[in-house]
Scaffold this active site. Structure first.
Site, PDB file in Angstrom:
ATOM      1  N   ILE A 175     -32.920-118.413  50.217  1.00  0.00           N
ATOM      2  CA  ILE A 175     -33.656-117.610  51.202  1.00  0.00           C
ATOM      3  C   ILE A 175     -33.297-116.132  51.168  1.00  0.00           C
ATOM      4  CG2 ILE A 175     -33.914-119.631  52.686  1.00  0.00           C
ATOM      5  CD1 ILE A 175     -31.884-118.383  54.610  1.00  0.00           C
ATOM      6  N   PHE A 176     -32.210-115.780  50.501  1.00  0.00           N
ATOM      7  CA  PHE A 176     -31.826-114.371  50.442  1.00  0.00           C
ATOM      8  C   PHE A 176     -31.942-113.765  49.050  1.00  0.00           C
ATOM      9  CE2 PHE A 176     -29.294-115.974  54.131  1.00  0.00           C
ATOM     10  CZ  PHE A 176     -30.036-115.318  55.106  1.00  0.00           C
ATOM     11  N   ALA A 177     -32.160-114.591  48.039  1.00  0.00           N
ATOM     12  CA  ALA A 177     -32.330-114.063  46.682  1.00  0.00           C
ATOM     13  C   ALA A 177     -33.373-114.859  45.918  1.00  0.00           C
ATOM     14  CB  ALA A 177     -31.001-114.070  45.935  1.00  0.00           C
ATOM     15  N   GLY A 178     -34.130-115.678  46.627  1.00  0.00           N
ATOM     16  CA  GLY A 178     -35.167-116.484  46.002  1.00  0.00           C
ATOM     17  C   GLY A 178     -36.462-116.316  46.763  1.00  0.00           C
ATOM     18  N   GLY A 179     -37.357-117.252  46.624  1.00  0.00           N
ATOM     19  CA  GLY A 179     -38.667-117.133  47.257  1.00  0.00           C
ATOM     20  C   GLY A 179     -38.844-117.987  48.493  1.00  0.00           C
TER      21      GLY A 179
ATOM     22  N   GLU B  46     -43.523-127.722  45.499  1.00  0.00           N
ATOM     23  CA  GLU B  46     -42.508-128.711  45.128  1.00  0.00           C
ATOM     24  C   GLU B  46     -43.085-130.126  44.977  1.00  0.00           C
ATOM     25  OE1 GLU B  46     -39.407-128.155  44.353  1.00  0.00           O
ATOM     26  OE2 GLU B  46     -39.317-126.034  44.902  1.00  0.00           O
TER      27      GLU B  46
ATOM     28  N   HIS C 129     -37.109-133.362  38.054  1.00  0.00           N
ATOM     29  CA  HIS C 129     -37.647-132.439  39.058  1.00  0.00           C
ATOM     30  C   HIS C 129     -38.185-131.163  38.397  1.00  0.00           C
ATOM     31  CE1 HIS C 129     -37.495-130.502  43.165  1.00  0.00           C
ATOM     32  NE2 HIS C 129     -37.475-129.432  42.395  1.00  0.00           N
ATOM     33  N   GLU C 130     -37.328-130.517  37.593  1.00  0.00           N
ATOM     34  CA  GLU C 130     -37.758-129.275  36.957  1.00  0.00           C
ATOM     35  C   GLU C 130     -38.921-129.515  36.001  1.00  0.00           C
ATOM     36  OE1 GLU C 130     -36.808-126.714  38.278  1.00  0.00           O
ATOM     37  OE2 GLU C 130     -35.090-127.560  39.332  1.00  0.00           O
TER      38      GLU C 130
END
Length: 749
Positions: free
Chosen positions: A661-665, A556, A526-527
């Site tokens: 959702i609170f520390a990412g995009g 993604e 995936h990465e």
């Protein structure tokens, strides 16, 4: 970036809508790979393609950032003055005067700050955390200032309005201009006075809150340690898990701990947590660890409480949206994505309606297998037992064939087969580079025998200093504007970061290599999909090369596409060799892995839909934090009623660890995983239709995928890029078919 248990934020980094915001995410450099430098401060060494990670000291960060910001401010002011003078004279600025200068000015600050941010993610410390927190407002202020530059905004507007200047531009350059204008508008370029001041203040506070959220989760994860001393407590755990937990014990003071005799220490790091949930016979141990995980960074657990942080983040995002003229943060988020708010909800509901009943049936079947009513901490354990019985599929047996080195060999093999490039491991010394940990590997990507990109792999968990999850992070972009003198283009560099078990030194001195669960193999593929889009781009405009400019709900697509190739028979058989004997994985085990792919697929899909719909609901105009009678927990519970087959615990605080959702995009964008899954599944279906055993067709399609989805990056809208590969708009049929959920009607995006 990632549709898996743990977040990969940065990979997932997604689209860049403004050059500095872009550059501050993916550090770009101006130099060659020369080794020496007279600068005392490695963060100011602008001649290197690869940052001098090992040389960086905390006390050097503040001087480097203050110097860089001041230098960038001066260059920005000078460039703005030139643009204003031209505009006043009725002269339209050239594309290069706008685009190239933005990249170059942004790079002055982004390069050192990106290095600092990366080290904070993989080599955190109290001192590094403190200086990052101190400097972040300065960086955000500069970023906001360049985003709101009236001179650049008017310059881009004049360029678009002048047919004589606009028509000669390439499609890539026009795309850059359109994205810059949109990015400026969403960054508050049209605001004035108090509104502008408040918008800018919100930007700084949100950046600080995001960091605080991440720190709280890391602290909570680091704080939990549960010591086990009896065989009964660890019954059912495989040898690899016991070795890992004994290693944990030795790190925390039990110098004589062994896998066979203990003691053992359980932590909340992903490999350890999942081992307990899947294999521990003790229901009491599973419950204790499950409750600890779901209460991380909350009033019930260790670390700072993230609930007030979440409420403040949601309030500020809503206020920021209102300042921009939108009714909700969800509307702001969707303004720059493929989907509309309506089409995102429609897809989520379509998938939910098709998988809910199947998920209920899967749960009933699991309870029948277990012979009892299941608790939440029982599900993974009995699902693993059921998978073993139904498919004779034991993950512990499988991982004996999946050492990291063999998996990388298989991954690089399929990349070569599909995309006609070669990946060669290089020592840092060969590249005149440095790493931040001895376990980090470096690789060169070659096309036609010549280097076209580089990447790092940081594979192992390091509790306490490295954040959890998996992600791809761009270190520098392909860019002609940032090319060194004498070079045509700067080559891209990427990071692939995962958190799998490290090699274990046993009590007798022997070493067991890093053995991967199959889901960790999927994570690595995936990465790498993200990294390939970053590295195999043929676009030279840095603003839209690689992942830059790609709509977030399409970013993604290549990562999920690559996951399919982990199940490809030639790939799987080629990389799966027993770490002790070298024997290939038996055909029957390969078949079982492939058959198990859809095991409880409806339940897994429903879980992702819960996260997606909760995210959209929290960012909807109808929800106002701390007003009325509804809390964030109420929203989570309401969504759970239609997306969960078991009720959550009363003190479930999963949201306090929901870094996506609170520390990412992924704020108001978590649905992107499912949206992109439609694209990736339909893309892989092209290979299925051509015949996976038709090598000529596979290679032909692979080259086309390389030249479109991977090669075009953000230089064209994602819908156009997909159609350039597939020849038609995407359909959800392949995703449903791959999950055994297909119904006769066809769903299109």
């Amino acid at each position: 970036c990632l549709s898996r248990f743990y977040p990969s934020s940065s990979h997932s980094q997604g689209a860049k809508l403004h050059s500095f915001a872009a550059a501050s995410i993916a550090a770009v450099t101006m130099g060659s790979t020369a080794a020496s430098c007279s600068d005392d401060n490695p963060l100011l060494d602008r001649r290197l393609l690869f940052p001098r990670y090992a040389d960086v000291r905390v006390e050097q960060i503040s001087p480097a950032m203050h110097s860089s910001i001041e230098k960038a401010k001066k260059e920005l002011a000078a460039q703005e003055a030139q643009l204003e003078m031209k505009l006043q004279q009725g002269i339209t600025p050239t594309y290069a005067e706008l685009a190239d200068s933005l990249e170059q000015i942004g790079n002055i600050v982004s390069r050192p700050w990106s290095t600092v941010g990366h080290l904070k993610s993989v080599k955190d410390s109290d001192a590094l955390r403190a200086i990052h927190q101190e400097l972040q407002p300065l960086v955000v202020t500069f970023s906001t200032g360049i985003s709101q530059s009236q001179a650049y905004y008017r310059g881009w507007s004049a360029l678009r309005a002048n047919p004589d200047a606009w028509i000669p531009l390439s499609n890539q350059q026009r795309r850059v201009a359109e994205l810059e204008l949109m990015g400026a508008e969403l960054s508050g370029v049209g605001l004035e006075g108090e509104k502008k001041a408040r918008f800018n203040e919100i930007q700084k506070i949100l950046a600080q809150l995001s960091t605080k959220f991440s720190n709280n989760v890391l602290d909570a994860t680091k704080a939990f340690k549960h010591r086990l001393v009896s065989d009964d407590e660890v019954h059912g755990l495989p040898p690899s898990a016991l070795a890992m937990m004994a290693s944990n014990a030795r790190k925390h003071g039990d110098a004589e701990a062994t896998a066979e005799k203990g003691p053992w220490v359980v932590t909340l790091d992903a490999p350890c947590y999942m081992a307990v949930m899947k294999y521990a016979s003790s229901s009491a141990l599973r419950e204790h660890v499950y409750r600890a995980y779901l209460s991380r960074a909350s009033e019930y657990g260790d670390g700072g409480d993230n609930a007030p942080v979440i409420n403040e983040i949601l309030e500020l995002r809503a206020e920021k949206a209102a300042l921009l003229g939108y009714s909700s943060h969800a509307e702001v988020s969707l303004a720059k994505k493929m989907a509309t708010l309506e089409s995102a909800h429609a897809l989520m509901e379509d998938l939910r309606s098709k998988c809910y009943d199947a998920a209920v049936a899967e749960h009933e079947e699991l309870e029948k297998f277990a012979g009892k009513k299941l608790e939440l901490w029982d599900v993974a354990y009995y699902a693993e037992r059921m998978k073993i019985e139904r498919h004779s599929y034991d993950e512990e047996t499988v991982r004996q064939y999946l050492s990291l080195d063999n998996v990388l060999s298989g991954l690089f093999g399929v990349i070569s087969r599909l995309f006609d490039v070669t990946i060669v491991e290089r020592s840092p010394q060969e590249l005149h580079a440095q790493t931040w940990d001895d376990s980090v590997k470096m690789f060169e990507v070659q096309r036609g025998g010549q280097p076209c990109a580089y990447f790092y792999i940081d594979p192992y968990t390091r509790p306490g200093e490295k954040k959890g999850g998996a992600w791809m992070r761009g270190e520098c972009d392909r860019s002609k504007a940032l090319a060194s003198p004498g070079q045509e283009v700067q080559l891209p560099v990427a990071h692939m970061v995962t958190n799998q078990s490290a090699p274990v030194t046993n009590s007798d001195g022997t070493v067991t290599p890093s053995l991967m669960l199959f889901r960790e193999v999927e994570t690595m593929f995936h990465e790498c999909g993200h990294a390939l889009q970053h590295m195999l781009t043929h676009v030279d405009e840095g603003h839209v090369s690689g992942i830059n400019g790609v709509e977030w709900d399409a970013v993604e697509q290549p990562s999920q596409f690559m996951e399919y190739w982990a199940y490809d028979v030639p790939t799987l058989k080629g990389m799966a060799r027993h770490w002790k004997t070298g024997e290939s994985m038996p055909d029957e085990l390969v078949d079982k892995i492939r058959a198990a792919k859809t095991f409880r697929a409806a339940s897994m899909m429903l879980r992702q839909l819960k996260f997606s719909l909760t995210d959209l609901a929290l960012h909807d105009a109808s929800f106002v934090p701390k007003e009325g009678n509804k809390t964030i927990w109420d929203v989570d519970t309401e969504i759970g009623l239609k997306t969960s087959v078991m009720p959550s615990l009363a003190n479930d605080r999963f949201l306090c660890g929901f870094a996506h959702i609170f520390a990412g995009g992924y704020a108001a964008g978590y649905y992107s995983y499912k949206w992109a899954e439609v694209l990736s599944a339909d893309g892989f279906a092209a290979f299925e239709e051509a015949g996976l055993d038709n090598e000529a067709a596979v290679k032909q399609l692979g080259r086309r995928y390389r030249d479109t989805v991977l090669g075009l990056g953000g230089s064209r809208p994602a819908a156009e890029v997909f159609e350039a590969f597939r020849g038609r708009p995407p359909s959800a049929d392949a995703l449903l078919r791959h999950n055994d959920l297909l119904v006769p009607t066809q769903s299109k995006l």
